[in-house]
Design an enzyme around this catalytic site. Structure first.
Site, mmCIF file in Angstrom:
data_model
loop_
_atom_site.group_PDB
_atom_site.id
_atom_site.type_symbol
_atom_site.label_atom_id
_atom_site.label_comp_id
_atom_site.label_asym_id
_atom_site.label_seq_id
_atom_site.Cartn_x
_atom_site.Cartn_y
_atom_site.Cartn_z
ATOM 1 N N ARG A 56 5.565 -2.176 11.851
ATOM 2 C CA ARG A 56 4.475 -1.903 12.803
ATOM 3 C C ARG A 56 4.206 -3.121 13.672
ATOM 4 O O ARG A 56 3.915 -2.999 14.854
ATOM 5 C CB ARG A 56 3.223 -1.473 12.041
ATOM 6 C CG ARG A 56 2.105 -1.027 12.949
ATOM 7 C CD ARG A 56 1.007 -0.313 12.187
ATOM 8 N NE ARG A 56 0.301 -1.197 11.273
ATOM 9 C CZ ARG A 56 -0.611 -0.787 10.389
ATOM 10 N NH1 ARG A 56 -0.921 0.497 10.307
ATOM 11 N NH2 ARG A 56 -1.209 -1.633 9.594
ATOM 12 N N LYS A 84 -1.479 -2.487 16.664
ATOM 13 C CA LYS A 84 -2.637 -3.208 16.118
ATOM 14 C C LYS A 84 -2.936 -4.440 16.984
ATOM 15 O O LYS A 84 -2.913 -5.594 16.510
ATOM 16 C CB LYS A 84 -2.340 -3.588 14.663
ATOM 17 C CG LYS A 84 -3.467 -3.174 13.734
ATOM 18 C CD LYS A 84 -3.029 -3.192 12.311
ATOM 19 C CE LYS A 84 -4.124 -3.632 11.381
ATOM 20 N NZ LYS A 84 -5.362 -2.892 11.440
ATOM 21 N N GLU A 108 -9.970 8.612 15.430
ATOM 22 C CA GLU A 108 -10.046 7.898 14.155
ATOM 23 C C GLU A 108 -11.404 7.281 13.949
ATOM 24 O O GLU A 108 -12.282 7.385 14.796
ATOM 25 C CB GLU A 108 -8.922 6.881 14.017
ATOM 26 C CG GLU A 108 -8.752 5.936 15.168
ATOM 27 C CD GLU A 108 -7.538 5.041 14.957
ATOM 28 O OE1 GLU A 108 -7.419 4.468 13.879
ATOM 29 O OE2 GLU A 108 -6.729 4.927 15.888
HETATM 30 N N1 PLP Z 1 -6.800 2.730 12.307
HETATM 31 C C1 PLP Z 1 -7.183 1.514 12.711
HETATM 32 C C2 PLP Z 1 -7.761 1.364 14.062
HETATM 33 C C3 PLP Z 1 -7.044 0.417 11.857
HETATM 34 O O1 PLP Z 1 -7.423 -0.798 12.249
HETATM 35 C C4 PLP Z 1 -6.489 0.609 10.580
HETATM 36 C C5 PLP Z 1 -6.323 -0.505 9.664
HETATM 37 O O2 PLP Z 1 -5.323 -1.111 9.582
HETATM 38 C C6 PLP Z 1 -6.081 1.903 10.211
HETATM 39 C C7 PLP Z 1 -6.256 2.940 11.101
HETATM 40 C C8 PLP Z 1 -5.415 2.167 8.891
HETATM 41 O O3 PLP Z 1 -4.131 1.617 8.852
HETATM 42 P P1 PLP Z 1 -3.473 1.143 7.490
HETATM 43 O O4 PLP Z 1 -3.543 2.282 6.579
HETATM 44 O O5 PLP Z 1 -2.098 0.757 7.836
HETATM 45 O O6 PLP Z 1 -4.296 -0.001 7.008
HETATM 46 C C1 COI Z 2 -7.140 -2.846 7.528
HETATM 47 O O1 COI Z 2 -7.444 -1.786 6.983
HETATM 48 O O2 COI Z 2 -6.375 -3.655 7.035
HETATM 49 C C2 COI Z 2 -7.678 -3.196 8.809
HETATM 50 O O3 COI Z 2 -6.991 -3.817 9.545
HETATM 51 C C3 COI Z 2 -9.049 -2.908 9.086
HETATM 52 C C4 COI Z 2 -9.715 -4.155 9.566
HETATM 53 C C5 COI Z 2 -9.918 -4.102 11.025
HETATM 54 C C6 COI Z 2 -10.889 -4.517 8.779
#
Ligand code: PLP
Ligand code: COI
Length: 342
Positions: free
Chosen positions: A85, A187, A223
């Site tokens: 990612r 991200k 989201e």
């Molecule tokens: N959506 C956003 C905007 C996020 O910042 C995150 C956190 O990382 C997620 C979704 C969930 O992603 P992940 O499951 O990879 O942590």
């Molecule tokens: C995560 O779930 O790791 C995120 O990046 C969320 C964070 C912005 C607190």
């Protein structure tokens, strides 16, 4: 410098920054290869005021966790997905991609050299924050001449106060997180600051977070602040499809695979907010959020409560199944966990 380790109250960890011992850092000039990085004591960075990241937000972050499993081992959850990612984000923001082996090595070394900060099983996790940024000076709006990749860690507890306890969320009526063609699907650090005021306002009204709708129709759920959205109706689990404006969460991906393997029907689709408000259960999911049950959603003047404010049966099943794999209570049939020697 001795860190205040002895004062940690493992029973009451929150999702907040705590300085740890060591960090990883590596640099790369535009057009060249990444140098082999180093571990160093946790410290401030020295950076040009003209750095691309400071002036134009050329930066990405990742969020991962090291888990102390119930057998005492230390494991990472699907770290290659985070590496992938970040590479996708680097392509979007014109930065050199960090090779997967460098990314994984940096994460492992950061956990190993901060191992005393990994919370005991069941008390919390060691949150891992890889950062990639344009650190070289640039005045015109273009990619920086030099890049820094670093990893720091911090012990954390639950992202939402109360853990699995259902949260009250609010649909954001005036703000959107991302628009088609923008950077919502990666991200990018710049995706987060515009959400701070809406989220702070919602918190001051007693909500745990906000839910964003799509920027075009203001109709479909995208989201939750920093986690992906799921709802369940008549036993069918739905989550918004990835169209470029939603972050493709690794927890989201894993829940889809896990739920399907358990026999649930899972749909990735457009979720009309009106459909979500008639769902039986809702939850959000992410690395920090894990699986967080949604107790109620406010949309305009309407407030809808789910499961009488309790945790839904399917939400609990998904939570238990995911967490049991992460802490090695159940067999890792998907091959998601990577053990680290500490
Ligand atoms: N959506 C956003 C905007 C996020 O910042 C995150 C956190 O990382 C997620 C979704 C969930 O992603 P992940 O499951 O990879 O942590
Ligand atoms: C995560 O779930 O790791 C995120 O990046 C969320 C964070 C912005 C607190």
């Amino acid at each position: 410098m001795e860190k205040k380790y002895s004062t940690i109250d493992w029973e009451n960890l929150t999702f907040s920054f705590r300085e740890t011992d060591r960090m990883y850092i590596s640099n790369c000039k535009q057009g060249e290869e990444w140098e082999i990085g180093n571990m160093q004591d946790f410290q401030n960075l020295s950076i040009s005021p003209a750095a691309g990241v400071l002036n134009y937000g050329q930066g990405l972050f990742e969020g991962m966790k090291a888990y102390r499993a119930i057998d005492g081992s230390v494991v990472l959850f699907r770290p290659k997905e985070n590496a992938k990612r970040m590479q996708m984000g680097a392509r979007r923001l014109g930065m050199p991609e960090v090779p997967e082996d460098i990314f994984i090595d940096a994460v492992i070394r950061s956990v190993q050299e901060n191992s005393r900060w990994i919370p005991p099983a069941g008390k919390g996790t060691l949150y891992i924050r890889p950062l990639l940024m344009g650190s070289g000076p640039i005045l015109g709006v273009s990619p920086a001449p030099e890049y820094t990749f670093l990893v720091y860690v911090s012990p954390v507890g639950p992202y939402f106060k109360g853990g699995l306890k259902p949260t009250s969320l609010k649909i954001s009526e005036n703000h959107h997180r991302a628009a088609p063609g923008g950077s919502g699907g990666v991200k990018a650090i710049g995706n987060y600051a515009p959400g701070m005021v809406p989220s702070k306002n919602a918190k001051s009204e007693g909500f745990a977070e906000i839910i964003y709708l799509d920027a075009v129709n203001h109709k479909y759920i995208e989201e939750v602040g920093a986690a992906n959205f799921f709802c369940i109706k008549n036993g069918v689990i739905s989550t918004p499809e990835l169209t470029g404006t939603i972050l493709g969460g690794i927890t989201r991906l894993s829940i889809i695979e896990l739920a399907r393997s358990k026999g649930y029907e899972v749909r990735e689709e457009k979720i009309d907010v009106e459909y979500a408000l008639t769902a039986d259960e809702c939850f959000c999911a992410g690395t920090a959020a894990v699986v967080s049950s949604i107790g109620s959603i406010k949309h305009g003047d309407i407030v809808v409560e789910f499961c009488n404010g309790g945790v839904g049966e399917i939400t609990r099943d998904i939570y238990d199944s995911l967490v049991s794999i992460q802490n090695r209570k159940s067999e890792d049939v998907f091959g998601w966990m990577m053990e680290i020697d500490v």
